[in-house]
Design a protein around this motif. Structure first.
Motif, PDB file in Angstrom:
ATOM      1  N   MET A   1       2.684  22.041   7.387  1.00 27.40           N
ATOM      2  CA  MET A   1       1.933  20.784   7.450  1.00 27.40           C
ATOM      3  C   MET A   1       2.765  19.629   6.894  1.00 27.40           C
ATOM      4  N   ARG A   2       2.572  18.455   7.467  1.00 30.30           N
ATOM      5  CA  ARG A   2       3.337  17.288   7.021  1.00 30.30           C
ATOM      6  C   ARG A   2       2.982  16.916   5.582  1.00 30.30           C
ATOM      7  N   ALA A   3       4.012  16.688   4.766  1.00 31.58           N
ATOM      8  CA  ALA A   3       3.772  16.234   3.387  1.00 31.58           C
ATOM      9  C   ALA A   3       3.210  14.820   3.419  1.00 31.58           C
ATOM     10  N   LYS A   4       2.325  14.526   2.461  1.00 29.56           N
ATOM     11  CA  LYS A   4       1.634  13.230   2.435  1.00 29.56           C
ATOM     12  C   LYS A   4       1.834  12.574   1.074  1.00 29.56           C
ATOM     13  N   ALA A   5       2.148  11.286   1.080  1.00 29.40           N
ATOM     14  CA  ALA A   5       2.326  10.563  -0.182  1.00 29.40           C
ATOM     15  C   ALA A   5       1.487   9.293  -0.153  1.00 29.40           C
ATOM     16  N   LEU A   6       0.925   8.975  -1.311  1.00 24.83           N
ATOM     17  CA  LEU A   6       0.083   7.776  -1.459  1.00 24.83           C
ATOM     18  C   LEU A   6       0.767   6.809  -2.413  1.00 24.83           C
ATOM     19  N   THR A   7       0.888   5.542  -1.995  1.00 21.27           N
ATOM     20  CA  THR A   7       1.348   4.524  -2.926  1.00 21.27           C
ATOM     21  C   THR A   7       0.180   3.641  -3.351  1.00 21.27           C
ATOM     22  N   ILE A   8       0.108   3.402  -4.660  1.00 17.28           N
ATOM     23  CA  ILE A   8      -0.907   2.512  -5.240  1.00 17.28           C
ATOM     24  C   ILE A   8      -0.109   1.356  -5.829  1.00 17.28           C
ATOM     25  N   ALA A   9      -0.092   0.215  -5.143  1.00 13.97           N
ATOM     26  CA  ALA A   9       0.864  -0.833  -5.527  1.00 13.97           C
ATOM     27  C   ALA A   9       0.452  -2.170  -4.922  1.00 13.97           C
ATOM     28  N   GLY A  10       1.273  -3.184  -5.178  1.00  8.60           N
ATOM     29  CA  GLY A  10       1.022  -4.503  -4.625  1.00  8.60           C
ATOM     30  C   GLY A  10       1.709  -4.675  -3.281  1.00  8.60           C
ATOM     31  N   SER A  11       1.134  -5.541  -2.452  1.00  8.02           N
ATOM     32  CA  SER A  11       1.751  -5.847  -1.164  1.00  8.02           C
ATOM     33  C   SER A  11       2.781  -6.956  -1.340  1.00  8.02           C
ATOM     34  N   ASP A  12       3.976  -6.779  -0.786  1.00  9.24           N
ATOM     35  CA  ASP A  12       5.024  -7.810  -0.788  1.00  9.24           C
ATOM     36  C   ASP A  12       5.138  -8.341   0.630  1.00  9.24           C
ATOM     37  N   SER A  13       4.636  -9.551   0.854  1.00  9.79           N
ATOM     38  CA  SER A  13       4.661 -10.104   2.213  1.00  9.79           C
ATOM     39  C   SER A  13       6.073 -10.175   2.771  1.00  9.79           C
ATOM     40  N   GLY A  14       7.072 -10.269   1.884  1.00  8.39           N
ATOM     41  CA  GLY A  14       8.467 -10.350   2.326  1.00  8.39           C
ATOM     42  C   GLY A  14       9.040  -9.022   2.792  1.00  8.39           C
ATOM     43  N   GLY A  15       8.309  -7.938   2.568  1.00  3.22           N
ATOM     44  CA  GLY A  15       8.667  -6.647   3.168  1.00  3.22           C
ATOM     45  C   GLY A  15       9.704  -5.818   2.437  1.00  3.22           C
ATOM     46  N   GLY A  16      10.258  -6.326   1.321  1.00  5.58           N
ATOM     47  CA  GLY A  16      11.352  -5.596   0.672  1.00  5.58           C
ATOM     48  C   GLY A  16      10.939  -4.729  -0.502  1.00  5.58           C
ATOM     49  N   ALA A  17       9.806  -5.061  -1.122  1.00  2.79           N
ATOM     50  CA  ALA A  17       9.369  -4.331  -2.322  1.00  2.79           C
ATOM     51  C   ALA A  17       7.925  -3.861  -2.105  1.00  2.79           C
ATOM     52  N   GLY A  18       7.299  -3.388  -3.186  1.00  4.55           N
ATOM     53  CA  GLY A  18       5.878  -3.038  -3.151  1.00  4.55           C
ATOM     54  C   GLY A  18       5.508  -2.029  -2.074  1.00  4.55           C
ATOM     55  N   ILE A  19       4.267  -2.159  -1.614  1.00  3.55           N
ATOM     56  CA  ILE A  19       3.701  -1.249  -0.609  1.00  3.55           C
ATOM     57  C   ILE A  19       4.625  -1.097   0.603  1.00  3.55           C
ATOM     58  N   GLN A  20       5.192  -2.235   1.047  1.00  2.00           N
ATOM     59  CA  GLN A  20       6.014  -2.200   2.262  1.00  2.00           C
ATOM     60  C   GLN A  20       7.261  -1.340   2.053  1.00  2.00           C
ATOM     61  N   ALA A  21       7.923  -1.503   0.911  1.00  2.00           N
ATOM     62  CA  ALA A  21       9.113  -0.687   0.613  1.00  2.00           C
ATOM     63  C   ALA A  21       8.727   0.788   0.526  1.00  2.00           C
ATOM     64  N   ASP A  22       7.584   1.041  -0.085  1.00  2.00           N
ATOM     65  CA  ASP A  22       7.159   2.435  -0.286  1.00  2.00           C
ATOM     66  C   ASP A  22       6.878   3.129   1.042  1.00  2.00           C
ATOM     67  N   ILE A  23       6.126   2.453   1.894  1.00  2.00           N
ATOM     68  CA  ILE A  23       5.754   3.069   3.178  1.00  2.00           C
ATOM     69  C   ILE A  23       7.002   3.282   4.060  1.00  2.00           C
TER      70      ILE A  23
END
Ligand SMILES: Nc1ncnc2c1ncn2[C@@H]1O[C@H](COP(=O)(O)OP(=O)(O)OP(=O)(O)O)[C@@H](O)[C@H]1O
Ligand SMILES: Cc1ncc(CO)c(N)n1
Length: 266
Positions: free
Chosen positions: A1-23
């Motif tokens: 089964m595919r491994a699943k990871a959850l990030t609990i973080a802030g969204s960075d509209s610039g796409g380099g950090a936060g939720i966007q970096a994590d995903i």
């Protein structure tokens, strides 16, 4: 089964950090990524232009939706902003018996904006650190948690930080040396008895937006795949080193790292 990871973080509209970096990092490492957004930031390479914390209801509802149905093999926390959000996250981690919890104690963005209120550090220490599998502070974060004022410039001092942080309850401590002023980029992993060092050359670039988030997310991705902590940190170190080597000169300020570099160039 595919491994699943959850990030609990802030969204960075610039796409380099936060939720966007994590995903992006989860995806690159073959892990199914999910998110609970704690705060929206209006952010770009020049800095943080606005911080909009989400309501406790909104955060709790996201966590319940994901964890009651899909579940997570690992959880990564990033920007948590307030004591109330930290307490909620800790309560939910206990309620769902979450495993493989990577706590990146994000406090201040590279431009100086507050991502964690100063009075929330106590809640971080009392509620979240004891639940953590591993915490990944940079040097200023490690000093703030311990309330140490001394300048840190040697690996010996980094070891002292790791030993003191271990007393706060996490299973492993990973002190990041990216903020040392010179020399290789050294990180120290401490398990209560053994120090393991992870090295890379220091890459001469200013484009390092989101390095901490990306690194912690890569650790969470590997832990989700049931890798050991040492293996997970080594993959994360290779991943972030490749991402910084190929970092992107986009925007007018501090550009993001290239999350696809590890897959493309290794
Ligand atoms: N210039 C560099 N060259 C190589 N590796 C680096 C460089 N800067 C940071 N690193 C590495 O990147 C990882 C993230 O560390 P860093 O200390 O930058 O995190 P951080 O300060 O928490 O990041 P952020 O500012 O995104 O929160 C660590 O493994 C660190 O050693
Ligand atoms: C949302 C968010 N989380 C973490 C950081 C730290 O890099 C940032 N700049 N923005």
């Amino acid at each position: 089964m595919r491994a699943k990871a959850l990030t609990i973080a802030g969204s960075d509209s610039g796409g380099g950090a936060g939720i966007q970096a994590d995903i992006k990092t989860f995806q690159e490492l073959g892990v199914f990524g999910m998110s609970a957004i704690t705060a929206i930031t209006a952010q770009n390479t020049l800095g943080v232009h606005g911080v909009y914390p989400q309501s406790l209801d909104a955060i709790e509802s996201q966590l319940d939706a994901v964890l009651s149905d899909i579940g997570a093999d690992s959880v990564k926390t990033g920007m948590l902003f307030s004591a109330e959000i930290i307490q909620l996250v800790a309560k939910k981690m206990k309620e769902y018996s979450s495993q493989n919890i990577v706590v990146d104690p994000v406090m201040i963005a590279k431009g100086g904006s507050t991502l964690l209120q100063e009075e929330a550090i106590e809640a971080l220490i009392s509620d979240l650190l004891p639940l953590a599998t591993v915490i990944t502070p940079n040097l200023p974060e490690a000093k703030a948690i311990l309330n140490w004022q001394d300048e840190i410039s040697t690996t010996k001092q980094m070891e002292e930080l790791a030993i003191a942080l271990f007393e706060l309850g996490p299973k492993y401590i990973l002190v990041k040396g990216g903020h040392l002023s010179e020399g290789p980029a050294i990180d120290l992993l401490y398990d209560g008895t053994k120090m393991t060092t992870f090295h890379s050359e220091r890459i001469p670039t200013k484009h390092t937006h989101g390095t901490g988030c990306t690194f912690a997310a890569a650790i969470a991705a590997e832990l989700a795949k049931k890798k050991s902590i040492e293996e997970s940190v080594q993959v994360a170190k290779d991943f972030i080193t490749m991402a910084i080597t190929h970092s992107l000169n986009i925007g007018k300020g501090i550009g993001p790292t290239d999350h696809s570099a590890y897959r493309q160039y290794q």
